[in-house]
Design an enzyme around this catalytic site. Structure first.
Site, PDB file in Angstrom:
ATOM      1  N   ASP A 126      41.328 -60.462 -84.294  1.00 50.30           N
ATOM      2  CA  ASP A 126      41.417 -61.754 -83.618  1.00 50.30           C
ATOM      3  C   ASP A 126      40.453 -61.842 -82.430  1.00 50.30           C
ATOM      4  O   ASP A 126      39.949 -60.831 -81.947  1.00 50.30           O
ATOM      5  CB  ASP A 126      42.854 -61.951 -83.129  1.00 50.30           C
ATOM      6  CG  ASP A 126      43.255 -63.411 -83.030  1.00 50.30           C
ATOM      7  OD1 ASP A 126      42.365 -64.285 -83.072  1.00 50.30           O
ATOM      8  OD2 ASP A 126      44.468 -63.678 -82.909  1.00 50.30           O
ATOM      9  N   GLU A 148      49.707 -73.025 -86.224  1.00 49.37           N
ATOM     10  CA  GLU A 148      49.995 -72.546 -84.874  1.00 49.37           C
ATOM     11  C   GLU A 148      49.904 -73.669 -83.845  1.00 49.37           C
ATOM     12  O   GLU A 148      50.599 -73.674 -82.834  1.00 49.37           O
ATOM     13  CB  GLU A 148      49.049 -71.409 -84.496  1.00 49.37           C
ATOM     14  CG  GLU A 148      47.591 -71.816 -84.368  1.00 49.37           C
ATOM     15  CD  GLU A 148      46.695 -70.674 -83.921  1.00 49.37           C
ATOM     16  OE1 GLU A 148      47.138 -69.518 -83.978  1.00 49.37           O
ATOM     17  OE2 GLU A 148      45.548 -70.944 -83.519  1.00 49.37           O
TER      18      GLU A 148
END
Length: 643
Positions: free
Chosen positions: A394, A449
């Site tokens: 990430d 998200e």
């Protein structure tokens, strides 16, 4: 003379008009063509069924000591074609005297070109020129950005290129639509290696390529001070080998929206797999704790983000095993964000991996990209030693040349250790997953998200992703919400149990319509366990398919697709915020067998309560036709298998 010129053009033979050399390359089905014009510079144009879509547009590349494309002198012209059933194209390769070539390809799905250099030493690429002079006044679906650091973007819609603010950038792919003819043009890139990613820029009223310049100074900053942030840049975009191929510049064009949902041109143009044995690569679905804050409502087990421990994660593994899911994803929190080897005491990762393997559930582990890259070999050796199935990497937040190098370094080193990769906080895919099929997913989408924070992940956006973003490659949207809301009733929730916009069936349809070889189920296991009929579908639906049929589609409005895996069919229908009826025609079944179909549709009141749905099991044949009533933000799915 006019007749001779027409014949030469159709044959793709160069002819002289003044001092210009011109070439024409056509797609195998003759629908698309790309014209190449060599004068003082190099330009190209694109036509669909004889209608010009991109007028004369200059291309070139400025190196430290020369300009590729300036006063071009042709040394050799070669034509070739590929007749492979799944990769048919015609190719034009023009070699110039200044140690470079241009390769043009025409597929039925689109056209592309790339530079190839044969310069002995390394080169500095100061800039690249890539013009896209779209004709007329097409509408634009523009994933716009003012920075070089974001890809989880909403799509801005403009009624013409003229309406796009001057100087406004967009990531690729981006789409341009002529409302009168219905023609759609998508601009993208493929085979991006050791080079910065391409953006589009509105400049002097036209669309052109734009690239991040090479970083000269970086510091750790942004989220948690663990993201590499560029503070200063050089006056060039890349420093690279002088003998190499450069990325493909891709123009996809069609007058049928359905074609965009099954367009694989970016993947076809990418470098073939560099891996040998790939039998260890296993796509699949994953249980995941982060989106719903690790909350297990109704469970006697202590849950929530502060209780992410070995016992809690074993609950997720048990759930994954019971529902025939391949993976558990452990997100941020199992180790130190700045030192991957510092595992938190509350999580016995080795025991979880052992326990998961006993139930045929692999474990993915999240990490920060900069942390992983501090000592890539040591960190990946550790993950391999404890038996991890893969890594979710990430917070790249860049796609300059250095950042693009990171993706390949990680994929290559992970493949060496038989580790799968899921890239997050990353730039859009450009086909690297073809060279390294251990890459299962990229994020680069404004996914579920965002429902925790704002209103941007909604059905209107969902009906743009498959036509635009998905052309680039797989995307990790993380669907599966069981708390579904109408537009009027939705509110972001963070922390806590979030909800999503659109109906329950709209959410289920993402597992068919969206391309996601690693498909996260974002919601709580205890929520799924309330709906055994829904888990029947979610347990059965695969993440990769053998065959895809696009049954009906309209950009930004609806998509209806059927996908086949080992004799079983899965149907997904998704709708924007406007209710409508779609006809589901089962003629894709072809043979005379009788099939059993589990069909999930919006309930009659799903426009008021988005969680309401109807599940029925019926018999169908190739002659069956049913109407799908899709609510606002609605959807439908079907699981079809032979008796």
């Amino acid at each position: 003379m006019k007749f001779k010129l027409i014949i030469l053009c159709l044959l793709g033979i160069p002819f002289m008009r003044g001092y210009a050399q011109q070439y024409v390359l056509k797609s195998p089905d003759d629908r698309l063509s790309i014209g190449v014009d060599l004068k003082d510079s190099i330009s190209y144009s694109v036509q669909l069924r004889g209608r010009e879509l991109i007028s004369s547009s200059a291309i070139g590349m400025t190196l430290g000591d020369r300009v590729l494309g300036k006063s071009p002198k042709v040394k050799q012209v070669k034509r070739s074609k590929s007749l492979k059933p799944d990769d048919q194209y015609n190719e034009l390769n023009i070699t110039f005297s200044d140690q470079y070539s241009l390769i043009f390809r025409a597929y039925d799905e689109g056209v592309a070109y790339r530079f190839v250099t044969r310069i002995k030493d390394s080169v500095t690429v100061k800039s690249e020129q890539a013009g896209f002079n779209l004709t007329g006044s097409p509408e634009a679906v523009y994933p716009e950005t003012d920075v070089f650091t974001a890809w989880e973007l909403s799509y801005a819609r403009y009624n013409s290129i003229a309406a796009i603010p001057e100087g406004k950038k967009a990531i690729t792919p981006a789409l341009f639509s002529d409302t009168a003819s219905g023609v759609k043009v998508v601009i993208a890139e493929s085979d991006l290696l050791d080079y910065p990613g391409m953006y589009l820029l509105k400049a002097q009223g036209r669309i052109q390529g734009e690239w991040a310049k090479y970083p000269s100074k970086t510091v750790m900053g942004s989220w948690g001070d663990f993201v590499s942030v560029v503070k200063e840049r050089e006056n060039f975009i890349a420093r690279t080998n002088g003998t190499r191929v450069f990325p493909w510049r891709v123009i996809i064009a069609t007058d049928d929206d359905r074609d965009l949902l099954n367009n694989h041109l970016v993947y076809k143009l990418a470098r073939p797999s560099v891996l040998g044995n790939t039998l260890w690569i296993r796509p699949g679905k994953a249980a995941w704790e982060w989106w719903h804050d690790a909350l297990l409502p109704g469970s006697a087990l202590p849950s929530g983000m502060d209780n992410r421990n070995t016992a809690l994660y074993k609950y997720y593994i048990d759930f994954a095993a019971a529902q025939h899911m391949e993976y558990l994803m452990l997100d941020a929190g199992w180790s130190d964000n700045y030192d991957l080897l510092k595992v938190k005491e509350r999580v016995d990762v080795k025991e979880l991996i052992r326990y998961g393997k006993s139930k045929n559930v692999g474990v993915f582990l999240w990490c920060v990209g900069s942390t992983l890259l501090k000592d890539l070999d040591k960190n990946l050796d550790f993950l391999q030693s404890i038996g991890a199935a893969g890594v979710k990497v990430d917070f790249f937040d860049r796609d300059d040349q250095l950042a693009i190098q990171w993706f390949e370094r990680i994929a290559k080193a992970a493949a060496k250790r038989k580790l799968l990769v899921n890239f997050h906080g990353c730039s859009k895919p450009t086909g690297l997953q073809k060279a390294y099929p251990n890459i299962l997913n990229y994020e680069a989408v404004r996914g579920a998200e965002c429902s925790k924070w704002d209103y941007s992940a909604n059905p209107d956006q969902h009906l743009l992703y498959p036509f635009i973003r998905m052309i680039a490659g797989p995307m990790d949207y993380t669907p599966g919400s069981m708390r579904n809301r109408t537009r009027e009733n939705f509110k972001p929730v963070d922390p806590g149990l979030p909800a999503t916009q659109g109906t329950r069936c709209h959410e289920l349809a993402m597992f068919v319509v969206f391309d996601q070889p690693l498909a996260m189920l974002c919601d709580s296991p205890t929520e799924y366990e309330k709906y055994p009929d829904i888990m029947k579908f979610l347990s059965a639906v695969p993440t990769v398919f053998d065959e895809t049929k696009v049954l009906d589609a309209k950009l930004g409005e609806y998509a209806l697709m059927a996908k086949k895996k080992q004799g079983k069919w899965f149907v997904g229908a998704m709708n924007n915020w406007h209710q409508k009826t779609l006809k589901l025609d089962f003629s894709f079944l072809k043979d005379d067998k009788i099939y059993t179909a589990d069909i999930y549709t919006d309930a009659g009141d799903a426009g008021q309560n988005a969680e309401h749905y109807v599940h029925q099991t019926i018999k169908v044949t190739k002659d069956t036709k049913i109407d799908l009533q899709l609510a606002n933000g609605g959807g439908a799915v079907a699981y079809v298998r032979p008796e």
